[in-house]
Design a protein around this motif. Sequence first.
Motif, PDB file in Angstrom:
ATOM      1  N   GLY A   1       0.737  -1.230  -0.079  1.00  0.00           N
ATOM      2  CA  GLY A   1       0.080   0.007  -0.015  1.00  0.00           C
ATOM      3  C   GLY A   1       0.816   1.225  -0.069  1.00  0.00           C
ATOM      4  N   GLN A   2       0.336   2.163   0.077  1.00  0.00           N
ATOM      5  CA  GLN A   2       0.924   3.660  -0.002  1.00  0.00           C
ATOM      6  C   GLN A   2       1.538   3.834   1.429  1.00  0.00           C
ATOM      7  N   ILE A   3       2.598   4.290   1.413  1.00  0.00           N
ATOM      8  CA  ILE A   3       3.564   4.458   2.478  1.00  0.00           C
ATOM      9  C   ILE A   3       3.410   6.189   2.861  1.00  0.00           C
ATOM     10  N   ASP A   4       2.885   6.337   4.252  1.00  0.00           N
ATOM     11  CA  ASP A   4       2.627   7.488   4.691  1.00  0.00           C
ATOM     12  C   ASP A   4       3.948   8.415   4.968  1.00  0.00           C
ATOM     13  N   ASP A   5       4.075   9.767   4.545  1.00  0.00           N
ATOM     14  CA  ASP A   5       5.336  10.231   4.750  1.00  0.00           C
ATOM     15  C   ASP A   5       5.832  10.513   6.244  1.00  0.00           C
ATOM     16  N   SER A   6       4.723  10.226   7.190  1.00  0.00           N
ATOM     17  CA  SER A   6       4.904  10.508   8.647  1.00  0.00           C
ATOM     18  C   SER A   6       5.828   9.367   9.286  1.00  0.00           C
ATOM     19  N   VAL A   7       5.865   8.073   8.430  1.00  0.00           N
ATOM     20  CA  VAL A   7       6.487   7.106   8.789  1.00  0.00           C
ATOM     21  C   VAL A   7       8.030   7.214   8.767  1.00  0.00           C
ATOM     22  N   PRO A   8       8.991   7.121   9.681  1.00  0.00           N
ATOM     23  CA  PRO A   8      10.318   7.592   9.975  1.00  0.00           C
ATOM     24  C   PRO A   8      11.131   7.006   9.008  1.00  0.00           C
ATOM     25  N   ASP A   9      11.006   5.912   8.253  1.00  0.00           N
ATOM     26  CA  ASP A   9      11.745   5.198   7.190  1.00  0.00           C
ATOM     27  C   ASP A   9      11.124   5.020   5.915  1.00  0.00           C
ATOM     28  N   ALA A  10      10.180   6.357   5.689  1.00  0.00           N
ATOM     29  CA  ALA A  10       9.302   6.119   4.327  1.00  0.00           C
ATOM     30  C   ALA A  10      10.226   6.298   3.174  1.00  0.00           C
ATOM     31  N   GLN A  11      10.934   7.034   3.316  1.00  0.00           N
ATOM     32  CA  GLN A  11      12.316   7.051   2.136  1.00  0.00           C
ATOM     33  C   GLN A  11      12.767   6.128   1.915  1.00  0.00           C
ATOM     34  N   ARG A  12      13.378   5.541   2.979  1.00  0.00           N
ATOM     35  CA  ARG A  12      14.120   4.229   2.785  1.00  0.00           C
ATOM     36  C   ARG A  12      13.412   3.070   2.213  1.00  0.00           C
ATOM     37  N   ILE A  13      11.947   2.822   2.533  1.00  0.00           N
ATOM     38  CA  ILE A  13      11.213   1.764   2.178  1.00  0.00           C
ATOM     39  C   ILE A  13      10.773   2.132   0.717  1.00  0.00           C
TER      40      ILE A  13
END
Length: 111
Positions: free
Chosen positions: A24-36
């Motif tokens: 699914g979509q990854i929320d930008d508030s997740v700390p590792d969003a860019q890495r994921i």
Amino acid sequence: MKRFSLVLITLLLAGSAWAHGHSGQIDDSVPDAQRIRFCERVRDHALQAFYNRDKGRPMKLFDEDGSDGARITNHIIRRIYAEPQISSPKKAETFGRATCNEMMGVKAVSE
């Protein structure tokens, strides 16, 4: 009434089957969003490297500019070409994602 219930159940089951096909979509508030997101792109490169290897095409590497992105992606591509144990698209995707997560220090994310 039976027909309506059957249609409703079919729609519910079809929706849940489609949901398992991709993350699914990854929320930008997740700390590792860019890495994921980066590891998802690397997984796509791993899959393409697998297809290129199977078709006998030469290895396509990225120009390394000192960034982690090119270094990690090239490492994964080299390993896919070098290891015959990676024998299916699913194994290539899994290897690409796991290696990227390991090299980036990302915790495992459930899909």
